[in-house]
Design an enzyme around this catalytic site. Structure first.
Site, PDB file in Angstrom:
ATOM      1  N   SER A  87      -7.369   5.184   0.295  1.00  0.00           N
ATOM      2  CA  SER A  87      -7.671   3.902  -0.344  1.00  0.00           C
ATOM      3  C   SER A  87      -9.081   3.472   0.032  1.00  0.00           C
ATOM      4  O   SER A  87      -9.452   3.544   1.205  1.00  0.00           O
ATOM      5  CB  SER A  87      -6.697   2.826   0.138  1.00  0.00           C
ATOM      6  N   GLN A 127      -6.059  -1.826  -6.293  1.00  0.00           N
ATOM      7  CA  GLN A 127      -6.664  -0.935  -5.281  1.00  0.00           C
ATOM      8  C   GLN A 127      -7.390   0.210  -5.978  1.00  0.00           C
ATOM      9  O   GLN A 127      -6.940   0.685  -7.038  1.00  0.00           O
ATOM     10  CB  GLN A 127      -5.546  -0.342  -4.401  1.00  0.00           C
ATOM     11  N   ASP A 158       0.836  -1.211   0.000  1.00  0.00           N
ATOM     12  CA  ASP A 158       0.000   0.000   0.000  1.00  0.00           C
ATOM     13  C   ASP A 158       0.862   1.250   0.000  1.00  0.00           C
ATOM     14  O   ASP A 158       0.347   2.364   0.015  1.00  0.00           O
ATOM     15  CB  ASP A 158      -0.910  -0.017   1.250  1.00  0.00           C
TER      16      ASP A 158
HETATM   17  C1  LIG Z   1      -1.840   5.119   1.326  1.00  0.00           C
HETATM   18  C2  LIG Z   1      -3.311   5.468   1.365  1.00  0.00           C
HETATM   19  C3  LIG Z   1      -3.880   5.115   2.722  1.00  0.00           C
HETATM   20  O1  LIG Z   1      -3.296   4.426   3.509  1.00  0.00           O
HETATM   21  S1  LIG Z   1      -5.372   5.777   3.062  1.00  0.00           S
HETATM   22  C4  LIG Z   1      -5.761   4.968   4.546  1.00  0.00           C
HETATM   23  C5  LIG Z   1      -6.690   3.836   4.271  1.00  0.00           C
HETATM   24  N1  LIG Z   1      -7.984   4.279   3.768  1.00  0.00           N
HETATM   25  C6  LIG Z   1      -8.836   5.023   4.530  1.00  0.00           C
HETATM   26  O2  LIG Z   1      -8.526   5.424   5.639  1.00  0.00           O
HETATM   27  C7  LIG Z   1     -10.207   5.331   3.968  1.00  0.00           C
HETATM   28  C8  LIG Z   1     -11.230   4.903   4.988  1.00  0.00           C
HETATM   29  N2  LIG Z   1     -12.595   5.236   4.499  1.00  0.00           N
HETATM   30  C9  LIG Z   1     -13.116   6.469   4.736  1.00  0.00           C
HETATM   31  O3  LIG Z   1     -12.520   7.311   5.382  1.00  0.00           O
HETATM   32  C10 LIG Z   1     -14.486   6.713   4.168  1.00  0.00           C
HETATM   33  O4  LIG Z   1     -15.081   5.526   3.750  1.00  0.00           O
HETATM   34  C11 LIG Z   1     -14.421   7.680   2.959  1.00  0.00           C
HETATM   35  C12 LIG Z   1     -13.562   7.068   1.873  1.00  0.00           C
HETATM   36  C13 LIG Z   1     -13.831   9.000   3.390  1.00  0.00           C
HETATM   37  C14 LIG Z   1     -15.821   7.898   2.418  1.00  0.00           C
HETATM   38  O5  LIG Z   1     -16.626   8.279   3.504  1.00  0.00           O
HETATM   39  P1  LIG Z   1     -17.763   9.384   3.304  1.00  0.00           P
HETATM   40  O6  LIG Z   1     -18.510   9.529   4.572  1.00  0.00           O
HETATM   41  O7  LIG Z   1     -18.547   9.098   2.077  1.00  0.00           O
HETATM   42  O8  LIG Z   1     -16.878  10.711   3.159  1.00  0.00           O
HETATM   43  P2  LIG Z   1     -16.859  11.822   2.010  1.00  0.00           P
HETATM   44  O9  LIG Z   1     -16.261  11.235   0.784  1.00  0.00           O
HETATM   45  O10 LIG Z   1     -18.186  12.469   1.848  1.00  0.00           O
HETATM   46  O11 LIG Z   1     -15.834  12.859   2.630  1.00  0.00           O
HETATM   47  C15 LIG Z   1     -14.568  12.378   2.997  1.00  0.00           C
HETATM   48  C16 LIG Z   1     -13.648  13.547   3.140  1.00  0.00           C
HETATM   49  O12 LIG Z   1     -13.510  14.182   1.879  1.00  0.00           O
HETATM   50  C17 LIG Z   1     -13.873  15.549   2.009  1.00  0.00           C
HETATM   51  N3  LIG Z   1     -14.553  15.925   0.766  1.00  0.00           N
HETATM   52  C18 LIG Z   1     -15.782  15.586   0.380  1.00  0.00           C
HETATM   53  N4  LIG Z   1     -16.012  16.092  -0.849  1.00  0.00           N
HETATM   54  C19 LIG Z   1     -14.886  16.752  -1.221  1.00  0.00           C
HETATM   55  C20 LIG Z   1     -14.465  17.498  -2.358  1.00  0.00           C
HETATM   56  N5  LIG Z   1     -15.293  17.685  -3.402  1.00  0.00           N
HETATM   57  N6  LIG Z   1     -13.231  18.024  -2.407  1.00  0.00           N
HETATM   58  C21 LIG Z   1     -12.382  17.812  -1.363  1.00  0.00           C
HETATM   59  N7  LIG Z   1     -12.699  17.147  -0.240  1.00  0.00           N
HETATM   60  C22 LIG Z   1     -13.935  16.617  -0.174  1.00  0.00           C
HETATM   61  C23 LIG Z   1     -14.820  15.599   3.186  1.00  0.00           C
HETATM   62  O13 LIG Z   1     -14.776  16.873   3.771  1.00  0.00           O
HETATM   63  C24 LIG Z   1     -14.206  14.587   4.098  1.00  0.00           C
HETATM   64  O14 LIG Z   1     -13.074  15.163   4.736  1.00  0.00           O
HETATM   65  P3  LIG Z   1     -12.884  14.934   6.298  1.00  0.00           P
HETATM   66  O15 LIG Z   1     -12.752  13.450   6.487  1.00  0.00           O
HETATM   67  O16 LIG Z   1     -14.113  15.506   6.933  1.00  0.00           O
HETATM   68  O17 LIG Z   1     -11.611  15.691   6.609  1.00  0.00           O
END
Ligand SMILES: CCC(=O)SCCNC(=O)CCNC(=O)[C@H](O)C(C)(C)COP(=O)(O)OP(=O)(O)OC[C@H]1O[C@@H](n2cnc3c(N)ncnc32)[C@H](O)[C@@H]1OP(=O)(O)O
Length: 342
Positions: free
Chosen positions: A277, A327, A256
């Site tokens: 992710s 992914q 990852d």
């Molecule tokens: C190497 C990569 C990694 O290791 S990443 C770590 C592993 N993955 C994760 O932690 C993801 C876990 N899953 C989650 O957090 C949720 O399922 C996610 C993907 C966020 C979806 O949840 P959901 O409730 O639908 O959130 P959301 O998409 O509405 O908002 C998430 C954050 O994004 C932001 N957001 C929203 N719309 C926009 C936009 N148009 N432009 C920029 N940002 C946007 C939201 O404000 C939100 O941010 P925040 O979390 O409040 O800081």
């Protein structure tokens, strides 16, 4: 590659060709021998922090484990690779000695909180004749942050064997580590103060993975490129022939790292405002050592709808395909005022 003595492997040998399969246990303790001996102490001192800490889960109850964190990205969300690796450790603990991990599929459903440990609840879905499946929920604050299914198989050789060809790239000995590249850049006399600050912060981070980019200007997005990236990668520290299940867990952690960023490579004029992710799938094809250099070939065949699909292939130095992964991630970007100078 000289054939190596077989270690405790995921039901299969540590060597590249032998087919004897010793007992396999997910034993994370130091290898046999006098634990007080200077050699064992040296090994223990050099033992990868991934083995001694990150992937060394505490057993709370039957099929219930607790994991802690070592390195947390600047996003202050738990690193996805850590949660996947720990979930696979938890799943593997209830799987027989003659089985080895061959695939996992997971969804990241909530951000991991670095301020509290993660609980891993294992559900023994099925123990079949050849395949055994476990489901794992990674839990924080009473809610799942990751749901993962992992499958284990007996060794069942077959005449059907093929693989792609490993990309031709310079060996790791001819390349610089990420740290060496950053120090090289920091040595430039005309480097702006703000870049110095950022680069020194990067140097200070104790990531338990070593990498050697094959093409640094692409890796650091200095120039626009096609969504493909190649870098050598290995776990820091010594793991040893040990146990193939453990190497699969370390590879899950490694897989990852820098993967989602592949989808951003064609867009140096944008930077991620929010990237995470969504899911991660991985398939293990052969034995390998995650504490030895492996080539990570990453590519992104598609991006759109604020998402990017990325795929990776981990190659052993002898050209054998060790593991593949796929992914999808959320990619919300905004224009940068000036492209990265790295
Ligand atoms: C190497 C990569 C990694 O290791 S990443 C770590 C592993 N993955 C994760 O932690 C993801 C876990 N899953 C989650 O957090 C949720 O399922 C996610 C993907 C966020 C979806 O949840 P959901 O409730 O639908 O959130 P959301 O998409 O509405 O908002 C998430 C954050 O994004 C932001 N957001 C929203 N719309 C926009 C936009 N148009 N432009 C920029 N940002 C946007 C939201 O404000 C939100 O941010 P925040 O979390 O409040 O800081």
């Amino acid at each position: 590659m000289a054939e190596r003595k077989v270690g405790d492997i995921c039901g299969s040998s540590a060597s590249t060709t032998s087919d004897d399969h010793p007992k396999d246990t997910l034993d994370l303790k130091p290898e046999d021998g006098d634990p007080e001996s200077p050699e064992a102490q040296k090994d223990q001192d050099l033992k990868s922090v991934l083995v001694t800490s990150v992937l060394n889960l505490e057993e709370i109850d039957v099929d219930l484990y607790r994991g802690t964190h070592h390195w947390v990205p600047r996003t202050q969300r738990l690193f996805g690779g850590q949660i996947i690796g720990q979930a696979l450790v938890a799943a593997a603990k209830s799987v027989g000695d003659n089985l080895y991990a061959h695939s996992l599929h997971c969804y990241f459903v909530r951000a991991g909180d670095p301020k509290v440990p993660v609980l891993y609840q294992v559900d023994r879905i099925r123990d079949g004749r050849s395949f055994t499946v476990r489901s794992v929920r990674a839990i924080q604050h009473g809610q799942p942050i990751l749901i993962c299914q992992a499958s284990f198989q007996m060794l069942q050789p077959s005449p059907l064997q093929h693989q792609f060809t490993m990309p031709a790239v310079p060996p790791p000995e001819d390349l610089l580590t990420a740290e060496e590249l950053i120090r090289l850049y920091l040595s430039k006399p005309d480097l702006a103060e703000k870049y110095k600050l950022g680069l020194n912060k990067l140097l200070a981070i104790e990531v338990p993975i070593e990498i050697k980019p094959v093409n640094p200007p692409v890796f650091y997005k200095v120039t626009a490129s096609e969504p493909k990236n190649l870098f050598w990668v290995r776990a820091r520290g010594y793991i040893g022939e040990g146990n193939m299940k453990l190497h699969c867990c370390v590879a899950a952690y490694v897989s990852d790292f820098a993967l989602l960023g592949t989808a951003l490579l064609p867009y140096p004029g944008y930077r991620a405002q929010f990237a995470a992710s969504l899911d991660h799938a991985m398939w293990f094809h052969s034995t390998f050592r995650s504490d030895e250099w492996m080539l990570y070939e990453c590519e992104s065949p598609w991006a759109g709808g604020s998402r990017g699909l990325v795929q990776g292939r981990l190659w052993r130095r002898d050209g054998v395909l060790a593991a593949s992964c796929s992914q999808e991630g959320v990619l919300r970007v905004k224009p940068v005022t000036r492209p990265s100078k790295l």
